[in-house]
Motif scaffolding. Structure first.
Motif: not given
Length: 279
Positions: A107, A140, A223
């Motif tokens: 993200d 992430n 996300c």
């Protein structure tokens, strides 16, 4: 003076589990291309460099970088610390961000959060990440280090694990470096239960399914959008559920001082139905 921020995307064709994974197709473009596009959505002013090896098979990575109009550096196959240092030095970076190429669902807002945290506490940290401890879904991963910090690690790290994984020398020595960490604002911890990274065919199937569902509607899906999708369609979550929590820490628990066994899983721990022969 504004600081020059360089995102280093480490990529190579060789993979014992899923060779060529970074060039696998996602909706008609390579996984690497999809990831680079997401990195280009970062709001902070950054430069992006793909760092691959000098091995002949990684000519394909260089060709893809050329196609994407993204600079490509070629260096050591195993010494990722050197690759990051050389890129930082070559591009006169003040800060280097380590983003692995196996995180195509990262993200961009998470990267911006980490950078915002660093600049909010400017001068207080040598290294900031969202991994110590991790709370976001695996994939992430954001690690920020000053060039001075990266240079120091490059000059002093010697163990193969430290060279291969770039940053352990930094976060394993808090007495030497000022380290900071950001956590998921939801208060949740999905780091061991949700897997947005790629190492196995099942991971590719998961990532492809997520892009197929979300990208046509919003190419900058977040996300939280992925989490919402998995709640609506748990069958997508199940595609790679058996690998949740499986990460590189498991190979180095005897060397790592700041990582506990609870922060990783073996394949059999993740899915007891896997047999020894399937590992």
């Amino acid at each position: 003076m504004p600081q020059k921020i360089v995102i280093v995307v480490q990529a190579r064709m060789a993979s014992s589990r899923l060779p060529g994974k970074v060039l696998m197709s996602i909706l008609g473009k390579s996984l690497l291309a999809r990831m680079i596009r997401r990195l280009q959505m970062v709001q902070h002013r950054v430069s992006i460099v793909i760092a691959t090896s000098t091995q002949p098979e990684d000519n394909a990575i260089e060709q893809e970088a050329l196609k994407l109009n993204v600079p490509c550096y070629r260096g050591s196959i195993d010494n990722l610390l050197d690759r990051h240092y050389q890129v930082g030095k070559l591009y006169e970076a003040d800060m280097v961000l380590k983003i692995p190429s196996d995180c195509p669902l990262i993200d961009p807002a998470v990267i911006d959060q980490a950078l915002h945290y660093y600049f909010k506490h400017k001068g207080q940290f040598d290294y900031v990440s969202n991994l110590h401890p991790a709370t976001w879904p695996d994939g992430n991963d954001v690690e920020i280090m000053t060039m001075d910090c990266l240079t120091s690690a490059w000059e002093n790290a010697t163990r193969p694990m430290e060279l291969e994984h770039t940053t352990p020398y930094i976060w394993e020595n808090p007495q030497l470096y000022r380290t900071g960490n950001i956590t998921w604002e939801t208060g949740l911890d999905y780091s061991m239960s949700h897997r947005f990274t790629i190492d196995y065919q099942a991971d590719y199937d998961f990532i492809n399914a997520v892009f197929s569902e979300l990208y046509p509607v919003n190419d900058g899906f977040t996300c939280q959008d992925i989490i919402d999708l998995l709640q609506r369609k748990p069958e997508i979550y199940e595609l790679n559920r058996q690998y949740a929590g499986v990460n590189w820490y498991r190979h180095h628990l005897d060397e790592l001082k700041t990582v506990s066994p609870e922060q990783t899983r073996s394949l059999q721990q993740a899915d007891p139905e896997l047999t020894i022969t399937s590992l």
